[in-house]
Motif scaffolding. Structure first.
Motif, PDB file in Angstrom:
ATOM      1  N   LEU A  72      20.211  14.861  -4.157  1.00  0.00           N
ATOM      2  CA  LEU A  72      18.957  14.226  -3.669  1.00  0.00           C
ATOM      3  C   LEU A  72      18.792  12.870  -3.672  1.00  0.00           C
ATOM      4  N   THR A  73      20.018  11.429  -2.384  1.00  0.00           N
ATOM      5  CA  THR A  73      19.865  10.507  -3.061  1.00  0.00           C
ATOM      6  C   THR A  73      18.722   9.794  -1.915  1.00  0.00           C
ATOM      7  N   MET A  74      18.368   8.313  -2.290  1.00  0.00           N
ATOM      8  CA  MET A  74      16.927   8.437  -1.146  1.00  0.00           C
ATOM      9  C   MET A  74      17.430   6.374  -1.049  1.00  0.00           C
ATOM     10  N   THR A  75      17.195   6.051   0.340  1.00  0.00           N
ATOM     11  CA  THR A  75      16.909   4.434  -0.129  1.00  0.00           C
ATOM     12  C   THR A  75      15.344   4.006   0.490  1.00  0.00           C
ATOM     13  N   THR A  76      15.083   2.859  -0.143  1.00  0.00           N
ATOM     14  CA  THR A  76      13.566   2.452  -0.270  1.00  0.00           C
ATOM     15  C   THR A  76      13.459   0.974   0.458  1.00  0.00           C
ATOM     16  N   ASP A  77      13.273   0.615   1.224  1.00  0.00           N
ATOM     17  CA  ASP A  77      13.005  -0.740   1.816  1.00  0.00           C
ATOM     18  C   ASP A  77      11.178  -1.129   1.871  1.00  0.00           C
ATOM     19  N   ALA A  78      11.105  -1.953   1.103  1.00  0.00           N
ATOM     20  CA  ALA A  78       9.472  -2.573   0.626  1.00  0.00           C
ATOM     21  C   ALA A  78       9.624  -3.606   1.429  1.00  0.00           C
ATOM     22  N   ALA A  79       8.691  -4.023   2.244  1.00  0.00           N
ATOM     23  CA  ALA A  79       8.230  -5.777   2.225  1.00  0.00           C
ATOM     24  C   ALA A  79       6.502  -6.249   2.368  1.00  0.00           C
ATOM     25  N   LYS A  84       0.080  -8.721   6.778  1.00  0.00           N
ATOM     26  CA  LYS A  84       0.451  -6.919   7.702  1.00  0.00           C
ATOM     27  C   LYS A  84       0.565  -6.713   6.663  1.00  0.00           C
ATOM     28  N   GLY A  85      -0.038  -7.243   4.769  1.00  0.00           N
ATOM     29  CA  GLY A  85       0.374  -5.852   3.697  1.00  0.00           C
ATOM     30  C   GLY A  85       1.570  -5.237   3.765  1.00  0.00           C
ATOM     31  N   LEU A  86       1.911  -4.739   2.385  1.00  0.00           N
ATOM     32  CA  LEU A  86       2.571  -3.966   1.522  1.00  0.00           C
ATOM     33  C   LEU A  86       3.364  -2.579   3.119  1.00  0.00           C
ATOM     34  N   LYS A  87       4.589  -2.970   3.492  1.00  0.00           N
ATOM     35  CA  LYS A  87       5.417  -1.907   3.637  1.00  0.00           C
ATOM     36  C   LYS A  87       6.565  -1.823   4.091  1.00  0.00           C
ATOM     37  N   ILE A  88       6.288  -0.237   3.152  1.00  0.00           N
ATOM     38  CA  ILE A  88       7.235   1.198   2.542  1.00  0.00           C
ATOM     39  C   ILE A  88       8.105   1.969   3.549  1.00  0.00           C
ATOM     40  N   ILE A 121       0.907   8.277  -6.329  1.00  0.00           N
ATOM     41  CA  ILE A 121       1.184   6.442  -6.673  1.00  0.00           C
ATOM     42  C   ILE A 121       1.272   5.877  -5.555  1.00  0.00           C
ATOM     43  N   GLY A 122       2.172   6.475  -4.348  1.00  0.00           N
ATOM     44  CA  GLY A 122       2.208   6.262  -2.434  1.00  0.00           C
ATOM     45  C   GLY A 122       0.687   6.037  -2.758  1.00  0.00           C
ATOM     46  N   ASN A 123      -0.240   7.432  -2.913  1.00  0.00           N
ATOM     47  CA  ASN A 123      -1.280   7.574  -2.120  1.00  0.00           C
ATOM     48  C   ASN A 123      -2.548   6.578  -2.620  1.00  0.00           C
ATOM     49  N   LEU A 124      -1.937   6.420  -3.839  1.00  0.00           N
ATOM     50  CA  LEU A 124      -3.115   5.009  -4.268  1.00  0.00           C
ATOM     51  C   LEU A 124      -2.452   4.268  -3.200  1.00  0.00           C
ATOM     52  N   LEU A 125      -1.710   3.440  -3.236  1.00  0.00           N
ATOM     53  CA  LEU A 125      -1.196   1.737  -2.619  1.00  0.00           C
ATOM     54  C   LEU A 125      -1.182   2.593  -1.131  1.00  0.00           C
ATOM     55  N   LYS A 126      -1.357   3.188  -0.283  1.00  0.00           N
ATOM     56  CA  LYS A 126      -2.465   3.937   0.848  1.00  0.00           C
ATOM     57  C   LYS A 126      -3.525   3.064   0.870  1.00  0.00           C
ATOM     58  N   ARG A 127      -4.497   4.240   0.100  1.00  0.00           N
ATOM     59  CA  ARG A 127      -5.633   3.622  -0.731  1.00  0.00           C
ATOM     60  C   ARG A 127      -6.010   2.141  -0.675  1.00  0.00           C
ATOM     61  N   ALA A 128      -4.751   1.222  -0.725  1.00  0.00           N
ATOM     62  CA  ALA A 128      -4.576   0.063  -1.175  1.00  0.00           C
ATOM     63  C   ALA A 128      -4.173  -1.212   0.659  1.00  0.00           C
ATOM     64  N   ASP A 129      -4.421   0.091   1.397  1.00  0.00           N
ATOM     65  CA  ASP A 129      -4.125  -0.811   3.037  1.00  0.00           C
ATOM     66  C   ASP A 129      -2.354  -0.718   3.171  1.00  0.00           C
ATOM     67  N   ALA A 130      -1.179   0.071   2.362  1.00  0.00           N
ATOM     68  CA  ALA A 130      -0.138  -0.098   2.356  1.00  0.00           C
ATOM     69  C   ALA A 130       0.665   1.044   3.187  1.00  0.00           C
ATOM     70  N   ASP A 131       1.110   0.350   4.502  1.00  0.00           N
ATOM     71  CA  ASP A 131       2.129   1.838   5.147  1.00  0.00           C
ATOM     72  C   ASP A 131       3.136   2.272   5.178  1.00  0.00           C
ATOM     73  N   ILE A 132       3.170   3.655   4.714  1.00  0.00           N
ATOM     74  CA  ILE A 132       4.170   4.379   4.130  1.00  0.00           C
ATOM     75  C   ILE A 132       4.748   5.055   4.599  1.00  0.00           C
ATOM     76  N   LYS A 133       6.003   4.537   5.262  1.00  0.00           N
ATOM     77  CA  LYS A 133       6.690   6.025   6.362  1.00  0.00           C
ATOM     78  C   LYS A 133       8.020   6.757   5.743  1.00  0.00           C
ATOM     79  N   ILE A 134       8.348   7.724   6.215  1.00  0.00           N
ATOM     80  CA  ILE A 134       9.232   9.097   5.742  1.00  0.00           C
ATOM     81  C   ILE A 134       9.764   8.724   6.395  1.00  0.00           C
TER      82      ILE A 134
END
Length: 141
Positions: A72-79, A84-88, A121-134
């Motif tokens: 498994l390899t993965m890159t992650t972009d976050a801004a 717009k808040g946090l987008k991952i 962790i992703g669920n905690l961030l989503k509850r704080a209105d972070a936008d997480i996409k896969i």
């Protein structure tokens, strides 16, 4: 329980470290915010937490099914922006053998989203209105 120690040297242009039982990370205020930029900033640390949680959840799901995951390899972009808040966006790539069955492939495709829903962790961030996409991809070796 997590126990961390933070040490800071200097003012906003300074830097520091955050250490724990399994971590020793340089930290700094980003240059865009008037800091030195000589270390991880809070957005880096949040993104790293979300990325490691997601990857470990995905691996746990595939291991529970005894899938023949080669890697498994993965890159992650976050801004992080004020309006717009946090987008991952996570870009996991799961390598399977050429001999993987259609059922194994379909499970991995579903696991991309299941891991997102199961990552605390992703669920905690989503509850704080972070936008997480896969945006997952399966590779064959």
């Amino acid at each position: 329980m997590v126990h961390l120690k933070t040490v800071w040297n200097g003012s906003t242009k300074g830097n520091g470290t955050i250490t724990g039982d399994k971590m020793d990370t340089p930290i700094a205020i980003p240059t865009v915010s008037g800091g030195s930029g000589d270390g991880a900033n809070p957005t880096d640390l949040l993104a790293a937490s979300a990325a490691s949680c997601y990857a470990m959840t995905l691996i746990a799901l595939t291991a529970a099914r005894n899938l023949p995951v080669i890697s498994l390899t993965m890159t992650t972009d976050a801004a992080n922006s004020k309006d717009k808040g946090l987008k991952i966006i996570h870009y996991p790539e799961v390598s399977l053998p050429e001999s993987a069955t259609e059922e194994e492939i379909k499970f991995v495709e579903r696991a991309f989203n299941t891991a997102d829903m199961g990552c605390h962790i992703g669920n905690l961030l989503k509850r704080a209105d972070a936008d997480i996409k896969i945006e997952g991809k399966i590779l064959f070796e």
